[in-house]
Structures are given as C-alpha cells and as structure tokens.
Scaffold this active site. Structure first.
Site, PDB file in Angstrom:
ATOM      1  N   ALA A  84      -6.316   1.656 -11.412  1.00 13.71           N
ATOM      2  CA  ALA A  84      -7.531   1.205 -12.931  1.00 13.71           C
ATOM      3  C   ALA A  84      -8.413   0.289 -11.881  1.00 13.71           C
ATOM      4  O   ALA A  84      -7.954  -0.910 -11.097  1.00 13.71           O
ATOM      5  CB  ALA A  84      -6.827   0.388 -14.038  1.00 13.71           C
ATOM      6  N   GLY A 129      -3.018   3.692 -11.156  1.00 15.19           N
ATOM      7  CA  GLY A 129      -3.642   4.818 -12.010  1.00 15.19           C
ATOM      8  C   GLY A 129      -3.910   6.070 -11.466  1.00 15.19           C
ATOM      9  O   GLY A 129      -3.599   7.424 -11.196  1.00 15.19           O
TER      10      GLY A 129
HETATM   11  N1  COA Z   1      -9.599  -2.263  -8.988  1.00 14.07           N
HETATM   12  C1  COA Z   1     -11.012  -3.084  -8.344  1.00 14.07           C
HETATM   13  N2  COA Z   1     -11.293  -2.686  -6.999  1.00 14.07           N
HETATM   14  C2  COA Z   1     -10.629  -2.504  -6.397  1.00 14.07           C
HETATM   15  C3  COA Z   1      -8.865  -1.706  -6.561  1.00 14.07           C
HETATM   16  C4  COA Z   1      -8.917  -1.666  -7.613  1.00 14.07           C
HETATM   17  N3  COA Z   1      -7.579  -1.269  -7.910  1.00 14.07           N
HETATM   18  N4  COA Z   1      -8.432  -2.089  -4.975  1.00 14.07           N
HETATM   19  C5  COA Z   1      -9.097  -2.026  -4.808  1.00 14.07           C
HETATM   20  N5  COA Z   1     -10.494  -2.178  -4.398  1.00 14.07           N
HETATM   21  C6  COA Z   1     -11.436  -2.902  -3.984  1.00 14.07           C
HETATM   22  C7  COA Z   1     -11.153  -4.286  -3.249  1.00 14.07           C
HETATM   23  O1  COA Z   1     -11.853  -5.362  -4.060  1.00 14.07           O
HETATM   24  C8  COA Z   1     -12.864  -4.487  -2.548  1.00 14.07           C
HETATM   25  O2  COA Z   1     -13.733  -4.285  -3.264  1.00 14.07           O
HETATM   26  P1  COA Z   1     -15.062  -5.586  -2.088  1.00 14.07           P
HETATM   27  O3  COA Z   1     -15.317  -5.374  -1.059  1.00 14.07           O
HETATM   28  O4  COA Z   1     -15.999  -4.762  -2.852  1.00 14.07           O
HETATM   29  O5  COA Z   1     -14.910  -6.608  -2.450  1.00 14.07           O
HETATM   30  C9  COA Z   1     -12.669  -2.655  -1.851  1.00 14.07           C
HETATM   31  O6  COA Z   1     -11.973  -2.822  -3.336  1.00 14.07           O
HETATM   32  C10 COA Z   1     -11.743  -2.475  -0.514  1.00 14.07           C
HETATM   33  O7  COA Z   1     -10.637  -3.117  -0.969  1.00 14.07           O
HETATM   34  P2  COA Z   1      -9.190  -4.715  -0.126  1.00 14.07           P
HETATM   35  O8  COA Z   1      -8.734  -4.862  -0.981  1.00 14.07           O
HETATM   36  O9  COA Z   1     -10.551  -5.733   0.444  1.00 14.07           O
HETATM   37  O10 COA Z   1      -8.580  -4.436   0.695  1.00 14.07           O
HETATM   38  P3  COA Z   1      -7.250  -4.026   1.568  1.00 14.07           P
HETATM   39  O11 COA Z   1      -7.193  -3.205   2.682  1.00 14.07           O
HETATM   40  O12 COA Z   1      -6.963  -5.889   2.427  1.00 14.07           O
HETATM   41  O13 COA Z   1      -6.434  -3.966   0.353  1.00 14.07           O
HETATM   42  C11 COA Z   1      -5.470  -2.802  -1.316  1.00 14.07           C
HETATM   43  C12 COA Z   1      -6.494  -2.284  -0.147  1.00 14.07           C
HETATM   44  C13 COA Z   1      -5.126  -1.484  -1.891  1.00 14.07           C
HETATM   45  C14 COA Z   1      -4.337  -3.009  -0.868  1.00 14.07           C
HETATM   46  C15 COA Z   1      -6.050  -4.111  -2.172  1.00 14.07           C
HETATM   47  O14 COA Z   1      -7.258  -3.383  -2.677  1.00 14.07           O
HETATM   48  C16 COA Z   1      -4.595  -3.586  -3.417  1.00 14.07           C
HETATM   49  O15 COA Z   1      -3.765  -4.207  -3.674  1.00 14.07           O
HETATM   50  N6  COA Z   1      -5.587  -3.531  -4.751  1.00 14.07           N
HETATM   51  C17 COA Z   1      -4.976  -2.969  -5.787  1.00 14.07           C
HETATM   52  C18 COA Z   1      -4.195  -2.031  -6.146  1.00 14.07           C
HETATM   53  C19 COA Z   1      -3.551  -2.572  -7.801  1.00 14.07           C
HETATM   54  O16 COA Z   1      -3.074  -3.828  -7.829  1.00 14.07           O
HETATM   55  N7  COA Z   1      -3.988  -1.358  -8.328  1.00 14.07           N
HETATM   56  C20 COA Z   1      -2.925  -1.346 -10.291  1.00 14.07           C
HETATM   57  C21 COA Z   1      -4.459  -1.884 -10.940  1.00 14.07           C
HETATM   58  S1  COA Z   1      -3.312  -1.530 -11.960  1.00 14.07           S
END
Ligand code: COA
Length: 279
Positions: A84, A129
C-alpha cells in the site's frame, strides 16, 4: 442443485476522479490479458488510483469473452508492488482508513473468485498489499530477484488485504506467523521452498516468457471446466469435506453437458489435438 461461488460485489469506479489510466496498463492478446501496475518510480506502491483501476481492469478481463487468462505484474525491474502507498496512511484513523482497506480486500476477493485463472508474475518486491494481491491470484511465478513479505508490523499495523488469512492457508500457520510477526522479506527461493510461489526464473525476461507460456497454455484449455475446477478448489478453503465433495460431484457432472467434453473425449479417442470452444 449447483452451488455457485459468488463473485465479489462490483463497485462503480468510473465516478472516482482520482483514477489515472497511466497507473495500470492493460493489454489483451492471444486470449491473455496482462495487467501491469505502472508506478515503477514508487516501486508500484498501491495508491487509491491503482486499486480502483485494478478493479476496473480485472472486471474488464472477466467480462471479455476473448480473455481466457489474466496475468498480473509490475512495471520495471524492481517491484511487483511494494505494498500500500504508505504516504496515504498519514493522518488517517480507523474510520478514514476503513473504506480504503475494504476496497483492497474486495479486489482480492474479486481476483480469487473470478471465473478465469490468474497468474501473478512477481518481478521484484512483493510486499504487503503486493504480496496479498499475488496471493489472490491462482498461481505465482517469480524472478530470482523477487522478495516477498508482509512488513506491515514495522509500521505498527497488520496486513489488511487478506494477508493474515491467505498466507496462513498457503504456507501454514507457523510460517505465516513468523513472516507477519517479524515483517521480514524472504527471497524468491525461500518463497518457493515454502510454497508461496510455484516457480522461480533466473531473470525477469525468463519470468515474463515463462508466465506467457503458462498463460497461453491455460488459454487453450476448456474454459468451462477450468472455471468449475477453480470454483471447486476455492471451495476447499471454506467448505467442509462433505459439502466440497458434493460440489465437486455436481460440477463434474455438469462438464458432461459441455461441447468441450464431447470434443476432448473425441480428440483423445481419434488421436488428435482437441480444439476447445469454451462452451
Ligand atoms: N509506499 C509509498 N512509497 C513507496 C513504497 C510504499 N509502500 N515503497 C517504496 N516506495 C517509494 C519510496 O518512497 C521511494 O520513493 P522516492 O524515490 O520518491 O523517495 C521509492 O519508492 C523507492 O523506494 P526506496 O525505499 O528508496 O528503495 P529501496 O530499494 O531502498 O527499498 C523497499 C525498497 C521496497 C525495501 C522499501 O521501499 C520499503 O520498505 N517499502 C515499504 C514496504 C512496505 O512496508 N510495504 C507495506 C506497506 S503497508
């Protein structure tokens, strides 16, 4: 009498002004509809627009008689969907978040109960999600770079699109608890080992090729029999043994009134390839 597995209630998505056509792409070819979540810069995070659009496109695929199989995937090489969109969580409380979560859950029910088989092509992160939408599909294929998990606990919340329910059913309660309690990501290989994904491919190109191969194979199978097999298999999640066997008996006999059964049996007996009409 035939017991039917009800489809999720349909929602009117056209009225919602926040839907963007660019956020999810749709292509239908050779009997296969490919639905691609298209926010690669945001790791295909599932904002409201994406969820509404996904619902509209899954309904489109369900309603198109030329579509026999649906593939769900993510754009780019990083993510299937990283969950999400967390930016939409800010400032929300239990009351204001509820419609959003209901919409996501309804979508998982729609995918799971639609009459056509679905394949998730997991091309990178499938978290929260993203993992839940993949689990709503019938079959999951993944590329070796994929990471799956339910990391919601790290945000102080829990899975809400069926993650505590479908994950436990797919991989067992103990493994599901470990994944949900820790929020850890697992590799595609580990997901394969525990039964969360059906197959792992070396590269994203190989994943896309392997997914299309499976989708085209399923598109040629007799559609009525596929639909009834899916319903009976899905029922095993919610019916007792007697009721489920009764359902299987009903729908097995129903296949004997189809043109495809006549064609399939005749093709076998006359040693030729069957050509199904999905009737
Ligand atoms: N919601 C909103 N934005 C998200 C996202 C999410 N679930 N997952 C990734 N993004 C965005 C980041 O904010 C970032 O955007 P930006 O470049 O504008 O700052 C971009 O996607 C890349 O993410 P980033 O965290 O910089 O990449 P990474 O390779 O270091 O890490 C993940 C990747 C997927 C491990 C990390 O983004 C993450 O943990 N995301 C959340 C996952 C999560 O908790 N999901 C459940 C939600 S209920």
């Amino acid at each position: 009498m035939l017991i039917t597995y009800p489809l999720a209630k349909r929602v009117e998505v056209k009225e919602d002004k926040s839907v963007s056509d660019e956020d999810v792409l749709y292509e239908a070819k050779d009997g296969v509809a490919t639905i691609t979540i298209n926010r690669p810069d945001k790791y295909n995070a599932l904002n409201t627009s994406v969820v509404l659009k996904l619902r509209e496109l899954f309904e489109k695929a369900e309603d198109d008689p030329n579509v026999r199989v649906v593939v769900l995937t993510g754009a780019g090489e990083k993510a299937f969907a990283a969950g999400a969109d967390i930016s939409e969580f800010k400032g929300k409380d239990s009351k204001t978040i509820r419609p959003r979560v209901e919409r996501g859950q309804e979508l998982t029910k729609f995918i799971e109960s639609m009459s056509k088989p679905s394949i998730a092509a997991v091309n990178g992160f499938a978290l929260g999600g993203g993992c839940e939408f993949a689990m709503a599909c019938d079959i999951r294929y993944a590329s070796a770079n994929a990471k799956l998990g339910q990391p919601e606990i790290n945000l102080g919340v829990i899975p809400g699109y069926g993650g505590t329910v479908r994950l436990a059913r797919l991989v067992g309660l103990g493994r599901a608890k470990e994944l949900v309690y820790t929020g850890d990501h697992i590799t595609a290989e580990e997901a394969h080992r525990i039964g969360l994904v059906n197959r792992v491919f070396d590269s994203i190109d190989a994943l896309r090729e392997g997914t299309m191969e499976l989708a085209k194979k399923l598109a040629l199978k007799p559609g009525v029999a596929l639909k009834l097999a899916k319903q009976s298999l899905n029922n095993s999640w919610q019916m007792g043994l007697e009721e489920n066997l009764g359902f299987e008996l009903d729908v097995f006999t129903q296949t004997f009134d189809t043109e495809d059964k006549v064609e399939g049996v005749d093709a076998f007996l006359t040693k030729r390839e069957a050509e199904f009409k999905h009737k």
